[in-house]
Design a protein around this motif. Structure first.
Motif, short mmCIF file in Angstrom:
data_model
loop_
_atom_site.label_atom_id
_atom_site.label_comp_id
_atom_site.label_asym_id
_atom_site.label_seq_id
_atom_site.Cartn_x
_atom_site.Cartn_y
_atom_site.Cartn_z
N GLU A 180 1.78 8.66 4.31
CA GLU A 180 2.13 8.98 5.69
C GLU A 180 2.57 10.42 5.86
OE1 GLU A 180 1.89 6.50 8.46
OE2 GLU A 180 0.52 6.20 6.79
N ASN A 181 3.47 10.89 5.00
CA ASN A 181 4.02 12.24 5.18
C ASN A 181 2.95 13.30 5.00
OD1 ASN A 181 6.41 10.95 5.57
ND2 ASN A 181 7.34 11.55 3.63
N ARG A 182 2.09 13.11 4.02
CA ARG A 182 1.03 14.10 3.79
C ARG A 182 0.12 14.20 5.01
NH1 ARG A 182 -4.13 13.41 2.23
NH2 ARG A 182 -3.76 11.23 1.68
N ARG A 183 -0.30 13.04 5.54
CA ARG A 183 -1.21 13.06 6.69
C ARG A 183 -0.54 13.67 7.92
NH1 ARG A 183 -2.32 7.21 4.91
NH2 ARG A 183 -4.13 7.41 3.55
N ASN A 184 0.70 13.29 8.17
CA ASN A 184 1.36 13.76 9.39
C ASN A 184 1.80 15.21 9.29
OD1 ASN A 184 1.13 11.45 11.05
ND2 ASN A 184 2.73 10.44 9.90
N LEU A 185 2.17 15.68 8.09
CA LEU A 185 2.49 17.10 7.93
C LEU A 185 1.24 17.96 8.14
CD1 LEU A 185 4.96 17.00 4.92
CD2 LEU A 185 5.48 17.84 7.22
N ASN B 60 15.50 16.43 4.76
CA ASN B 60 16.22 16.17 3.51
C ASN B 60 17.23 15.04 3.66
OD1 ASN B 60 15.10 18.31 1.70
ND2 ASN B 60 15.83 19.62 3.35
N VAL B 61 16.72 13.92 4.20
CA VAL B 61 17.51 12.70 4.27
C VAL B 61 16.81 11.68 3.37
CG1 VAL B 61 18.44 13.20 6.56
CG2 VAL B 61 16.25 12.02 6.37
N CYS B 62 17.10 10.40 3.54
CA CYS B 62 16.42 9.38 2.73
C CYS B 62 14.93 9.41 3.02
CB CYS B 62 17.01 8.00 3.00
SG CYS B 62 16.62 7.34 4.65
N ILE B 63 14.14 8.93 2.07
CA ILE B 63 12.69 9.06 2.20
C ILE B 63 12.16 8.34 3.44
CG2 ILE B 63 12.26 7.07 0.69
CD1 ILE B 63 10.10 10.25 1.14
N GLU B 64 12.75 7.20 3.78
CA GLU B 64 12.29 6.50 4.98
C GLU B 64 12.66 7.28 6.24
OE1 GLU B 64 13.87 5.03 2.51
OE2 GLU B 64 12.39 3.62 1.72
N GLY B 65 13.89 7.82 6.27
CA GLY B 65 14.31 8.63 7.40
C GLY B 65 13.46 9.88 7.54
N THR B 66 13.13 10.51 6.42
CA THR B 66 12.26 11.68 6.43
C THR B 66 10.90 11.32 7.02
OG1 THR B 66 13.34 12.68 4.50
CG2 THR B 66 11.09 13.38 4.97
N THR B 67 10.36 10.18 6.61
CA THR B 67 9.05 9.74 7.10
C THR B 67 9.07 9.55 8.60
OG1 THR B 67 8.52 8.69 4.98
CG2 THR B 67 7.31 7.92 6.93
N LEU B 68 10.11 8.93 9.12
CA LEU B 68 10.21 8.70 10.55
C LEU B 68 10.37 10.01 11.31
CD1 LEU B 68 12.44 5.49 10.71
CD2 LEU B 68 9.97 5.67 10.97
N ASN B 69 11.13 10.96 10.76
CA ASN B 69 11.31 12.25 11.41
C ASN B 69 10.00 13.04 11.46
OD1 ASN B 69 14.07 11.98 12.01
ND2 ASN B 69 14.67 12.62 9.97
N ILE B 70 9.23 12.98 10.38
CA ILE B 70 7.94 13.66 10.35
C ILE B 70 6.99 13.03 11.36
CG2 ILE B 70 5.90 14.13 8.93
CD1 ILE B 70 7.78 14.42 6.53
N LEU C 202 6.99 11.66 -7.14
CA LEU C 202 6.30 11.84 -5.87
C LEU C 202 6.11 10.47 -5.24
CD1 LEU C 202 5.01 14.12 -4.14
CD2 LEU C 202 2.82 13.52 -5.20
N THR C 203 6.82 10.22 -4.18
CA THR C 203 6.87 8.87 -3.62
C THR C 203 5.58 8.52 -2.90
OG1 THR C 203 7.77 9.53 -1.48
CG2 THR C 203 9.35 9.16 -3.27
N PRO C 204 5.24 7.23 -2.86
CA PRO C 204 4.04 6.80 -2.12
C PRO C 204 4.08 7.17 -0.65
CG PRO C 204 4.78 5.08 -3.61
CD PRO C 204 5.85 6.14 -3.62
N LEU C 205 5.24 7.09 -0.01
CA LEU C 205 5.33 7.49 1.40
C LEU C 205 5.00 8.97 1.57
CD1 LEU C 205 8.48 5.59 2.73
CD2 LEU C 205 6.13 5.32 3.50
N MET C 206 5.39 9.79 0.59
CA MET C 206 5.08 11.21 0.67
C MET C 206 3.58 11.43 0.52
SD MET C 206 6.63 14.04 1.22
CE MET C 206 8.32 13.59 0.80
N GLN D 1 0.82 -1.21 0.00
CA GLN D 1 0.00 0.00 0.00
C GLN D 1 0.85 1.26 0.00
OE1 GLN D 1 -2.12 0.93 3.67
NE2 GLN D 1 -1.02 -0.75 4.67
N PHE D 2 2.11 1.15 0.38
CA PHE D 2 3.00 2.30 0.38
C PHE D 2 3.81 2.39 -0.90
CE2 PHE D 2 2.10 1.35 4.75
CZ PHE D 2 1.83 2.59 5.28
N THR D 3 3.62 1.43 -1.80
CA THR D 3 4.34 1.48 -3.07
C THR D 3 3.39 1.67 -4.23
OG1 THR D 3 4.27 -0.93 -3.19
CG2 THR D 3 6.23 0.05 -2.23
N ALA D 4 2.11 1.93 -3.94
CA ALA D 4 1.14 2.23 -4.98
C ALA D 4 1.28 3.69 -5.39
CB ALA D 4 -0.27 1.96 -4.48
#
Length: 412
Positions: A113-118, A147-157, A106-110, A48-51
């Motif tokens: 998860e990132n959209r909702r949490n931002l 501005n780190v890897c996409i997974e690291g960005t997701t965890l920081n957000i 535009l990555t699926p994580l962005m 679901q995160f790679t769609a």
């Protein structure tokens, strides 16, 4: 609605979350996020995160709105200087390279998860029940990790969103924050111990955040945590250290440990609002009781009583803080009052259980390394297992009557 008689710790943490209005970053953000085209679930956690959405424009616009809200908050409230400038530059680069990019980039994580949490972060920046310095600190810290890897960005957000939503008033919110802080600290020590044996220093440092997340995912249902999908938070790492993580938290995140941490904060608040001599003793006439009482209730809720935190001499001429052990026991009684600890358990027994440090626990759980998860019936836990589902015990009738009598215009 019925539940299995043996529930996990999640039944505790979910109910505490409900008391603060916090049900986890994903659930909370979905409640406040405008309706956008949904990405169909595929039934597999990572899939679901790679769609990829067919039309990414609504998602980009929603992301930009949240970033703009964060940017305006920093511009208005952060102190002028290098840190403020760096934060604004980081937000600008993040939006340009990871949001306003080609649709295929535009990555699926962005999008998810990132959209909702931002959006959650942006909406909480106007929440005045969270102190302004905490809001400023949260977003400045956020900007450093965009501005780190996409997974690291997701965890920081996610970390920033969690920090903000957990900054609620009252004892229940403080318990959640304390519990999550202890989990992060203890799992980090476990990860560092494990990775120092198998990885080089640079690789261990790079994977640290991901390995902690892997273990948090592994214990999420026991401790009311949000599961964050991360390709580096692997099942292999959970198989290596997941059962160690479960045992470590069971030994170290106990009612007494949580109460001791809360007692530390109460003592710190009381001494900072009076003078440091309160810890050793001060003239009672210099103690301004009502401001202290209001501060305690605002920070820790009505379950913490000022009188139970102070100790007077025989003629009441001198006052000081109660010993830490007595403060801790009062906090545990407050836990029981709000329904966190089952009413049939003895506080003195829980308080007197031998403490176990993280170092001691790490030595005791080495035999669990590499053990694959096996089904085991949940053991008896020192928590009210219905607490998470809203069936916590009713407030004490006597306390209710006392509060009613204190209201203006009510005569005995």
């Amino acid at each position: 609605m019925s539940f299995h008689i043996e529930l996990s710790n999640a039944s505790v943490w979910q109910q505490v979350s409900r008391q603060t209005g916090y049900t986890g970053p994903t659930a909370t953000t979905q409640a406040h996020t405008p309706q956008l085209p949904a990405i169909p679930p595929t039934g597999k956690a990572w899939a679901q995160f790679t769609a990829t959405p067919t039309n990414s424009k609504p998602y980009s616009e929603h992301l930009s709105q949240s970033i703009q809200g964060i940017r305006q908050f920093i511009q208005q409230h952060a102190a002028a200087g290098a840190q403020k400038n760096a934060a604004l530059n980081s937000l600008r680069d993040f939006e340009a390279t990871k949001v306003n990019c080609r649709p295929t980039s535009l990555t699926p994580l962005m999008v998810n998860e990132n959209r909702r949490n931002l959006h959650l972060i942006s909406s909480h920046l106007g929440n005045e029940t969270i102190s302004l310095p905490k809001r400023i600190g949260a977003v400045l810290s956020l900007a450093e990790g965009l501005n780190v890897c996409i997974e690291g960005t997701t965890l920081n957000i996610l970390s920033c969103a969690s920090d903000l939503v957990e900054q609620q008033q009252g004892l229940a919110g403080l318990v959640i924050q304390t519990k999550n802080d202890l989990i992060d600290q203890h799992l980090l020590q476990l990860v560092r111990q494990q990775d120092s044996r198998h990885l080089g220093t640079k690789q261990a440092k790079d994977l640290e955040i991901h390995h902690v997340q892997a273990l948090k995912n592994h214990v999420a249902t026991d401790w009311g945590l949000s599961v964050t999908e991360d390709r580096y938070a692997t099942r292999e790492y959970q198989d290596q250290a997941g059962e160690m993580a479960k045992a470590l938290l069971e030994k170290t995140v106990t009612p007494a440990a949580l109460a001791a941490a809360v007692a530390d904060k109460i003592a710190s608040h009381l001494t900072s609002f009076t003078t440091h001599c309160l810890s050793t003793g001060m003239p009672t006439e210099q103690l301004k009781t009502e401001p202290l009482r209001q501060m305690i209730q605002a920070e820790f809720g009505h379950a913490i009583e000022l009188e139970q935190c102070l100790q007077f001499n025989d003629d009441y001429s001198e006052v000081k803080l109660r010993p830490h052990s007595e403060l801790t026991q009062h906090v545990m009684q407050a836990f029981q009052h709000i329904g966190l600890i089952a009413s049939n358990l003895t506080i003195a027994h829980l308080a007197n259980q031998p403490p176990c440090t993280v170092e001691q626990a790490l030595e005791q759980i080495q035999h669990l390394q590499g053990r694959v998860t096996e089904f085991q019936a949940n053991q008896q836990l020192p928590w009210n297992l219905g607490f998470w589902y809203g069936s916590n015990q009713s407030p004490d009738k006597k306390r209710q009557q006392e509060e009613e009598r204190r209201k203006p215009g009510v005569h005995q």
